[in-house]
Enzyme design. Structure first.
Site, PDB file in Angstrom:
ATOM      1  N   GLY B  23       0.737  -1.235  -0.039  1.00  0.00           N
ATOM      2  CA  GLY B  23      -0.043   0.140   0.005  1.00  0.00           C
ATOM      3  C   GLY B  23       0.867   1.440   0.093  1.00  0.00           C
ATOM      4  N   MET B  24       2.149   1.292   0.436  1.00  0.00           N
ATOM      5  CA  MET B  24       2.831   2.473   0.605  1.00  0.00           C
ATOM      6  C   MET B  24       4.181   2.384  -0.400  1.00  0.00           C
ATOM      7  SD  MET B  24       2.717   2.952   4.518  1.00  0.00           S
ATOM      8  CE  MET B  24       1.241   3.587   5.591  1.00  0.00           C
ATOM      9  N   LYS B  42      13.747   0.262  -2.743  1.00  0.00           N
ATOM     10  CA  LYS B  42      12.250   0.547  -2.120  1.00  0.00           C
ATOM     11  C   LYS B  42      11.737   1.819  -2.453  1.00  0.00           C
ATOM     12  CE  LYS B  42       9.894  -0.024   2.373  1.00  0.00           C
ATOM     13  NZ  LYS B  42      10.254  -0.555   3.826  1.00  0.00           N
ATOM     14  N   ASP B 135       9.959  -4.938  15.158  1.00  0.00           N
ATOM     15  CA  ASP B 135       8.997  -5.451  14.051  1.00  0.00           C
ATOM     16  C   ASP B 135       9.686  -6.745  13.609  1.00  0.00           C
ATOM     17  OD1 ASP B 135       6.619  -5.376  12.799  1.00  0.00           O
ATOM     18  OD2 ASP B 135       7.138  -4.313  11.154  1.00  0.00           O
TER      19      ASP B 135
END
Lengths: 446, 335
Positions: B23-24, B42, B135
């Site tokens: 999504g980003m 990226k 994360d």
């Protein structure tokens, strides 16, 4: 105070208090809509809007006569008028009032300011009770079925129980006729208004069933968070403000020195309720849940309503604390154990806390007020202050509410299901009642 | 400016293949025209370039990445010049641990332990550099054909000294709460034990194909993770090695106090699981927590009793010490 000034002042007080209670309608609309989903916002708002005119017209035409048609006068507001009539049953040498049968459509009292002011005040109370089920039954109720319900509530259900407690009916004469305290005492409506609304909401929710997807086949509960918490918080504060009219106005007299105590007890109990609910939830789920704090505050308000003129400030805090915990426990009980879907917590706030409020009076009334209430000499005392009979009268009133209101409203909803249908189709529910029932969305769809 | 597509040139790189699109951001395989080496780029979608929170996060990810050099960390490169926001990384041929676990069969114990050890080894280095990853999850672990682990995505990594960002603010980006430690759920910034927890959860999943907490919705899951005891691995795999179970349960203790204090101590046990004593359910942390619970309950009951007693005496005092009106008026209200 000069003789002619006092009734005028009292009249103005009752009217202003009635105006405050009318503002609570806005509070209910915001609380309920905030706690429901965006796709049903127009529908929830519409029910809160339309219950008001339906209630006013229904209560004007029939409800007021049934509820208060048996009363000759309100001494604080003006002289008696002729033509009052209460239909009663003679039993054991006593007269037990069942319903009023005069003043329909205000025809015979159209020039009596006391009756007119009391109509305005009472109709706002009725509207409060009638609004409560719209929250518990939101997001799946056919709008046309809701309109029928509005007339049923305002013309029949609320006026009958209201007559028994406030219109000279059989619950108010339990003291004179059966020696139970001062009869069922409810200062401003924990049982008459809030229990009636809450119990009707329970019956309606049982008839309607839960929202689609609320309870899964594997027994788990899916959370359906409301779409606008700030709206609910604003609504809660508006309700708390309007409640001053609800409770303090119920003195029906601006010269009654209890007004200050009534108002103080109201804020104390609501504050204790909000904090109790907040800390209880914080302790159990580790987050200070604002929605629960709102419902705790409202629960505190509901619970103090019956006894606000009869208890000390410290007792008001106790009543509020219990109410705050009770709200959280009842919400969990309904949702997790009984699988009853109440989107806004109306059954917990109004049904459970209304019951607690009516019983709390029978425990904590301290004997400083209520001399001659319902025709019984002496002040109103609860169990802890020496009168077990008062608690018994409160229990009878609560039981009568549960049995009568539940049975009658369940019967009504059952009948509606057979001849009209209470619930929207699954497709309507899926896409939102705003789209198919109302034809207007509250917000643009993405 | 537009979102780049395969074939575009970006500074010294030429995009050759779209590897993933979220999504980003999009991740492209690209050729470094100067060194002719494959790299991964990226590149955030255009609308996020002006998003302050996002670009801060992106900048931090790059900054953290460039500072670190370890065989188990994906290396972040420093291009000569950058005409827009993107991040260049070494290209790793391999698949993610999530993909490896997707066939719903537990990994072999040796394989799972090897992966956990490599991740822990990288964490020992990271923590020594003062970085908490925060994360760690199977999606962020890459495995090459030779079995080498590469950790990705420093999006919410923190230098310990940096200001705190709670998970609430990043919830849209953080995604699954399965590997999030209880203290993160409560909004704390986390410390090395937070990463230990996540590795423990991954090891659990690699060996059982399940997670210790299961809930149909994320809110209930978050609540369970902060308050309930995890299911032991032997619940899913009967006969699970008790020493390994003790290691995993210690890594995923609800309270950080009860976990391995550092990745290094965790790694030491992972290197020699058989030396760890099986967990006796009646002792240690469980009992300590039960003791704390009993104490908490006692304090709470006492507090409630005190409030009620105070209120009762206030009610009694109000009834007896308030002066009464000499001649009580008849109540003017008649309903």
């Amino acid at each position: 105070m000069p003789q002619q000034l006092e009734p005028s002042l009292n009249l103005a007080w009752v009217l202003v208090a009635g105006f405050l209670v009318m503002f609570m309608q806005a509070g209910f609309a915001l609380v309920e809509t905030g706690f429901t989903r965006a796709r049903n916002a127009t529908n929830t708002m519409a029910m809160n809007l339309i219950i008001y005119p339906i209630g006013v017209i229904g209560f004007w035409l029939i409800g007021y006569g049934l509820m208060l048609g048996g009363l000759r006068e309100w001494p604080s507001l003006g002289p008696a008028v002729a033509g009052a009539h209460e239909v009663a049953l003679r039993l054991g040498g006593h007269s037990w009032g069942l319903f009023g049968a005069a003043k329909f459509a205000l025809v015979t009292v159209s020039r009596d300011p006391a009756s007119l002011a009391m109509f305005l005040f009472a109709v706002m109370f009725m509207d409060t009770a009638a609004t409560i089920p719209t929250g518990a039954m939101a997001e799946r109720w056919r709008f046309s079925a809701f309109v029928f319900y509005g007339f049923f509530m305002s013309t029949l259900l609320y006026p009958l129980y209201g007559n028994w407690v406030w219109g000279g009916g059989w619950l108010s004469t339990l003291g004179v006729n059966a020696g139970l305290g001062h009869g069922h005492v409810d200062f401003a409506g924990s049982s008459v208004v809030h229990m009636t609304g809450g119990i009707t909401a329970l019956a309606g929710t049982l008839c309607l069933g839960p929202r689609l997807g609320k309870f899964r086949a594997d027994g788990t509960v899916s959370p359906m968070p409301g779409h606008n918490l700030p709206m609910s918080v604003l609504g809660t504060l508006i309700l708390a403000f309007g409640w001053f009219g609800f409770n303090a106005g119920s003195t029906l007299s601006a010269s009654d020195s209890r007004i200050a105590l009534v108002a103080v007890n109201t804020i104390l109990s609501s504050s204790a309720g909000a904090l109790a609910a907040l800390f209880y939830v914080w302790f159990t789920i580790h987050k200070p849940d604002v929605g629960m704090a709102c419902n705790g505050l409202l629960g505190g308000l509901v619970a103090i309503t019956a006894s606000c003129a009869f208890v000390s400030p410290a007792a008001a805090v106790l009543i509020g604390l219990v109410a705050g915990v009770l709200v959280v426990r009842t919400v969990h009980l309904l949702e997790r154990r009984l699988h009853i879907d109440d989107p806004v917590g109306a059954i917990a706030v109004h049904g459970a806390c209304g019951t607690w409020g009516a019983l709390a009076l029978g425990l904590l009334a301290d004997g400083s007020h209520g001399f001659g209430w319902n025709g019984v000499a002496g002040p109103v005392r609860g169990l802890f202050f020496g009168d077990v009979g008062q608690l018994e009268a409160q229990c009878v009133g609560v039981l009568a509410n549960i049995v009568f209101v539940f049975a009658t409203s369940f019967g009504f909803f059952w009948l509606m299901e057979r001849v009209w249908g209470n619930r929207v189709s699954a497709e309507v529910e899926h896409y939102g009642l705003d789209l198919y029932e109302m034809g207007t969305d509250a917000y643009p769809r993405e | 400016m537009h979102d780049p597509v395969v074939g575009d040139r970006l500074d010294q790189y030429e995009l050759t293949q779209l590897l993933a699109r979220s999504g980003m951001a999009s991740i492209f395989k690209a050729i470094d025209l100067e060194s002719q080496q494959s790299v991964a780029l990226k590149i955030p979608h255009i609308q996020y370039e002006s998003d302050v929170v996002f670009s801060e996060r992106f900048r931090r990810e790059q900054e953290v990445g460039q500072r670190l050099t370890h065989p188990n960390l994906v290396k972040v490169l420093a291009p000569r010049e950058k005409s827009r926001m993107y991040m260049a990384m070494e290209y790793v041929e391999g698949k993610s641990l999530r993909a490896l676990m997707s066939d719903k069969h537990p990994l072999s114990t040796e394989k799972a332990l090897d992966i956990a050890r490599q991740v822990c080894d990288a964490l020992v280095y990271l923590h020594a550099e003062g970085v908490i990853h925060r994360d760690i999850k199977p999606e962020n672990i890459l495995l090459t054909a030779s079995g080498l682990v590469k950790i990705l995505d420093f999006g919410i990594a923190l230098f310990e000294s940096e200001r705190r960002l709670t998970w609430m603010g990043l919830s849209s980006a953080v995604g699954t709460p399965d590997y999030m430690a209880p203290e993160q759920i409560r909004g704390r910034r986390g410390d090395p034990r937070t990463d230990v927890y996540a590795v423990g959860m991954m090891l659990y999943e690699m060996l059982t194909c399940n997670l210790p907490y299961e809930s149909p919705n994320s809110r209930a899951l978050l609540r369970a993770k902060t308050s309930d005891e995890p299911r032991p691995p032997s619940y899913y795999v009967p006969g699970f090695d008790p020493s390994l179970e003790a290691i995993i349960l210690k890594a995923i203790e609800v309270s950080p106090r009860d976990r391995y204090p550092t990745a290094a101590t965790f790694l030491a046990d992972l290197k020699d699981p058989s030396a760890v004593l099986p967990r006796d359910p009646a002792i240690a942390a469980t009992r300590r927590r039960a003791g704390a619970r009993v104490w908490r309950r006692f304090v709470l009951s006492a507090a409630i009793a005190a409030v009620l007693a105070t209120l009762a005496s206030l009610i009694w005092l109000s009834a007896h010490d308030s002066p009464r009106p000499v001649h009580p008026q008849a109540t003017p209200r008649e309903r």
